[in-house]
Design a protein around this motif. Structure first.
Motif, mmCIF file in Angstrom:
data_model
loop_
_atom_site.group_PDB
_atom_site.id
_atom_site.type_symbol
_atom_site.label_atom_id
_atom_site.label_comp_id
_atom_site.label_asym_id
_atom_site.label_seq_id
_atom_site.Cartn_x
_atom_site.Cartn_y
_atom_site.Cartn_z
ATOM 1 N N UNK A 17 0.844 -1.195 0.000
ATOM 2 C CA UNK A 17 0.000 0.000 0.000
ATOM 3 C C UNK A 17 0.881 1.247 0.000
ATOM 4 N N UNK A 18 0.311 2.373 -0.401
ATOM 5 C CA UNK A 18 1.089 3.608 -0.523
ATOM 6 C C UNK A 18 1.830 3.948 0.773
ATOM 7 N N UNK A 19 1.119 3.870 1.896
ATOM 8 C CA UNK A 19 1.715 4.261 3.173
ATOM 9 C C UNK A 19 2.867 3.344 3.561
ATOM 10 N N UNK A 79 5.879 16.522 8.774
ATOM 11 C CA UNK A 79 6.497 15.405 8.059
ATOM 12 C C UNK A 79 5.676 15.044 6.818
ATOM 13 N N UNK A 80 6.390 14.734 5.742
ATOM 14 C CA UNK A 80 5.715 14.292 4.513
ATOM 15 C C UNK A 80 4.798 13.102 4.815
ATOM 16 N N UNK A 81 5.270 12.189 5.667
ATOM 17 C CA UNK A 81 4.444 11.011 6.005
ATOM 18 C C UNK A 81 3.108 11.430 6.604
ATOM 19 N N UNK A 82 3.141 12.479 7.424
ATOM 20 C CA UNK A 82 1.893 12.944 8.053
ATOM 21 C C UNK A 82 0.966 13.558 7.003
ATOM 22 N N UNK A 83 1.544 14.325 6.100
ATOM 23 C CA UNK A 83 0.704 14.947 5.060
ATOM 24 C C UNK A 83 0.068 13.878 4.176
ATOM 25 N N UNK A 84 0.827 12.835 3.876
ATOM 26 C CA UNK A 84 0.294 11.761 3.036
ATOM 27 C C UNK A 84 -0.966 11.134 3.650
ATOM 28 N N UNK A 85 -1.056 11.192 4.980
ATOM 29 C CA UNK A 85 -2.197 10.544 5.662
ATOM 30 C C UNK A 85 -3.381 11.483 5.853
ATOM 31 N N UNK A 86 -3.213 12.732 5.422
ATOM 32 C CA UNK A 86 -4.215 13.737 5.753
ATOM 33 C C UNK A 86 -5.640 13.348 5.344
ATOM 34 N N UNK A 87 -5.787 12.747 4.159
ATOM 35 C CA UNK A 87 -7.136 12.423 3.677
ATOM 36 C C UNK A 87 -7.631 11.048 4.145
ATOM 37 N N UNK A 88 -6.775 10.279 4.824
ATOM 38 C CA UNK A 88 -7.186 8.917 5.214
ATOM 39 C C UNK A 88 -8.516 8.890 5.975
ATOM 40 N N UNK A 93 -3.305 6.788 2.035
ATOM 41 C CA UNK A 93 -2.204 5.827 2.199
ATOM 42 C C UNK A 93 -2.636 4.365 2.131
ATOM 43 N N UNK A 94 -3.941 4.084 2.264
ATOM 44 C CA UNK A 94 -4.330 2.673 2.173
ATOM 45 C C UNK A 94 -4.744 2.261 0.759
ATOM 46 N N UNK A 109 -0.231 -1.089 -6.689
ATOM 47 C CA UNK A 109 -0.347 -1.797 -7.971
ATOM 48 C C UNK A 109 -1.364 -1.116 -8.888
ATOM 49 N N UNK A 110 -2.618 -1.043 -8.426
ATOM 50 C CA UNK A 110 -3.652 -0.453 -9.281
ATOM 51 C C UNK A 110 -3.374 1.010 -9.573
ATOM 52 N N UNK A 111 -2.877 1.725 -8.578
ATOM 53 C CA UNK A 111 -2.583 3.153 -8.772
ATOM 54 C C UNK A 111 -1.530 3.339 -9.861
ATOM 55 N N UNK A 112 -0.451 2.562 -9.772
ATOM 56 C CA UNK A 112 0.631 2.701 -10.754
ATOM 57 C C UNK A 112 0.143 2.335 -12.155
#
Ligand code: FAD
Length: 464
Positions: free
Chosen positions: A117-119, A306-315, A138-139, A143-146
């Motif tokens: 998964x992305x995360x 942190x970039x990791x935190x931003x990536x989770x913003x919409x989770x 992040x969840x 595979x499908x995204x790429x």
């Protein structure tokens, strides 16, 4: 391919003898959990789920499916909006247990198995201050995204996910394991960069890594929806000369009940500009100042993080199990007419979990030659993602209707659509997503790699 739901018991016993992963039939413990996908409005019952550990398992499962004429669904992260990775009857080839990630910081590359998964990938690469451009929840499955292209927060700097893809290992409909890259099977490599799961089952991806963060200047600034006409006009003019480091998404919704949102704002209609600056934080602070100072924001949560935190913003806005429906289109620009449609329909959002995202495209995405990959939206100005969501099945019909109306009102401005944001909308829409020339080229490729359309549960390119 013919479709049966009855499976010969002897054939399943045979699979059990060599299979290293787990096999689930409808009466097995765990079956119900595994048949579910992210979109809770999808409720399908496969005849068998083969949870694979690697290429050998995938080949064995595919052999059984083909010998029994079973419909085949391939599952990466289970996140497709229309639920393409699960079927009634038939077999789910579930790659969710294939979690291998091998980061090579000295080479600047990473190998990623198909169940990641992305995360999970971000976590592994950010340890070295590196990242693969991916998506914003992040969840979602890598595979499908790429395979559809991959749009996200760092795309204007580093391109789509496929623009950093170096190779894939893929099992064809005949069970052959092949590698596709610029050097090997270049025609297939062109097709998997946007053509989805039409040509085979990818077991592993290899990506180039780029520096990101680990801190970025990022987050949302909110205004009341009443201010949306002037906010969106300011925003359009402000980003017209944005550097590649800046990526933004304009969001319309009712303010969510999250810890960062003051209680008196929760439930009110708002417009937000969510930003991510992929570069030095001080530069991001300077670039983002005009946005933060425009008008009277009701909430400003754009800050170094942190970039990791931003990536989770919409989770929290897209958890597993709610009912989801999306309509999507690209537009060339946020013209006054487009903004008028957005304001009118955004103001009538009913569900507290429905939302609209207008993705700023361009930057590095648009500088790659359009003919290089099957992905077709490189010249889009904005991608609209109109999500009619509901926590339960109640009121879901009304949300779907609302999303369709918003999308239809934008019809005079449609320029295309991102294939990963399609529901099951029929062949003509798939053709629109690729454009006529690429669609014909994809058909030729499909005839070469999957002439009998074994891989049919995707945004399907029919071989005939
Ligand atoms: P799955 O449902 O497992 O698979 C989707 C399709 O890919 C199916 O047809 C499946 O058969 C095929 N497939 C999966 N794995 C393989 C494989 N290994 N080999 C061959 N075929 C395979 N997209 C973006 O670009 N950027 C985003 O930020 C973004 N955000 C999203 C947020 C949410 C909440 C959701 C629901 C979707 C988002 N998407 C985004 C769209 C996303 O890219 C697609 O839904 C994608 O198909 C999800 O991949 P998956 O592996 O999780 O899905």
């Amino acid at each position: 391919m013919a479709q049966r739901t009855e499976i010969d018991g002897g054939a399943v016993d045979e699979l059990h003898r060599t299979f290293r992963g787990d096999i689930y039939r409808p009466d097995d413990p765990g079956y119900d959990e595994l048949r579910r996908v992210w979109n809770g409005s999808i409720d399908r019952h496969p005849a068998i789920i083969a949870r694979c550990t690697g290429a050998a398992d995938i080949r064995a499962a595919l052999r059984l499916a083909r010998s029994q004429d079973l419909l085949v669904a391939v599952r990466g992260g289970g996140h497709s909006f229309p639920g393409l990775s699960v079927c009634d009857g038939g077999m789910v080839i579930d790659l969710g247990a294939m979690k291998g990630i091998r980061v090579d910081p000295s080479e600047g590359t990473v190998r990623v198995q198909a169940g990641v998964l992305l995360g999970e990938l971000d976590r592994a690469t950010q340890e070295f201050g590196l990242a693969v451009p991916s998506g914003i929840v992040t969840h979602t499955g890598m595979a499908g995204l790429t395979l559809g292209g991959g749009i996200g927060w760092v795309m204007r700097k580093y391109g789509l996910t496929i623009d950093q893809l170096l190779s894939v290992d893929l099992i064809t409909a005949d069970g052959e394991l092949v590698r596709a890259s610029q050097e090997q099977n270049a025609d297939l490599f062109w097709g998997v960069r946007g053509g989805g799961g039409n040509f085979g089952i990818v077991t592993e991806f290899e990506f180039r890594l780029n520096p990101v963060g680990p801190y970025v200047m990022a987050g949302p600034v909110f205004w009341p929806m009443e201010n949306a006409p002037e906010v969106l006009r300011f925003y359009r003019d402000w980003i017209a000369h944005a550097p590649d480091e800046l990526m933004t998404i304009a969001v319309q919704r009712r303010a969510p009940a999250l810890p960062i949102v003051p209680p008196d704002l929760v439930g009110k209609h708002v417009v937000a500009i969510v930003a991510c600056y992929t570069g030095p934080v001080e530069d991001g602070e300077r670039v983002l100042r005009p946005l933060k100072e425009f008008g009277s924001p009701v909430l400003d949560f754009c800050r170094p993080k942190p970039y990791l935190e931003h990536q989770m913003m919409f989770d929290p806005s897209f958890p597993h199990g709610w009912s989801y429906y999306v309509r999507s289109c690209d537009v060339a620009a946020l013209t006054d007419d487009v903004i008028d449609v957005a304001v009118e329909h955004g103001s009538s959002i009913s569900s507290p979990v429905t939302s609209v995202a207008m993705w700023q495209m361009g930057g590095a995405v648009g500088r790659i030659d359009d003919s290089d990959t099957a992905f077709n939206g490189r010249r889009a100005g904005f991608t609209f993602n109109i999500n009619g969501n509901s926590k339960t099945a109640d009121n879901f019909d009304a949300e779907r209707e609302w999303a369709r109306n918003y999308w239809s009102a934008l019809a005079p401005h449609h320029t295309g659509v991102y294939v990963n944001f399609l529901m099951e909308e029929g062949e003509e829409r798939i053709r629109q997503a690729y454009g006529a020339a690429k669609y014909d080229r994809l058909k030729t490729l499909k005839r070469k790699y999957d002439p009998t359309n074994v891989f049919t549960l995707n945004q399907n390119i029919k071989p005939d």
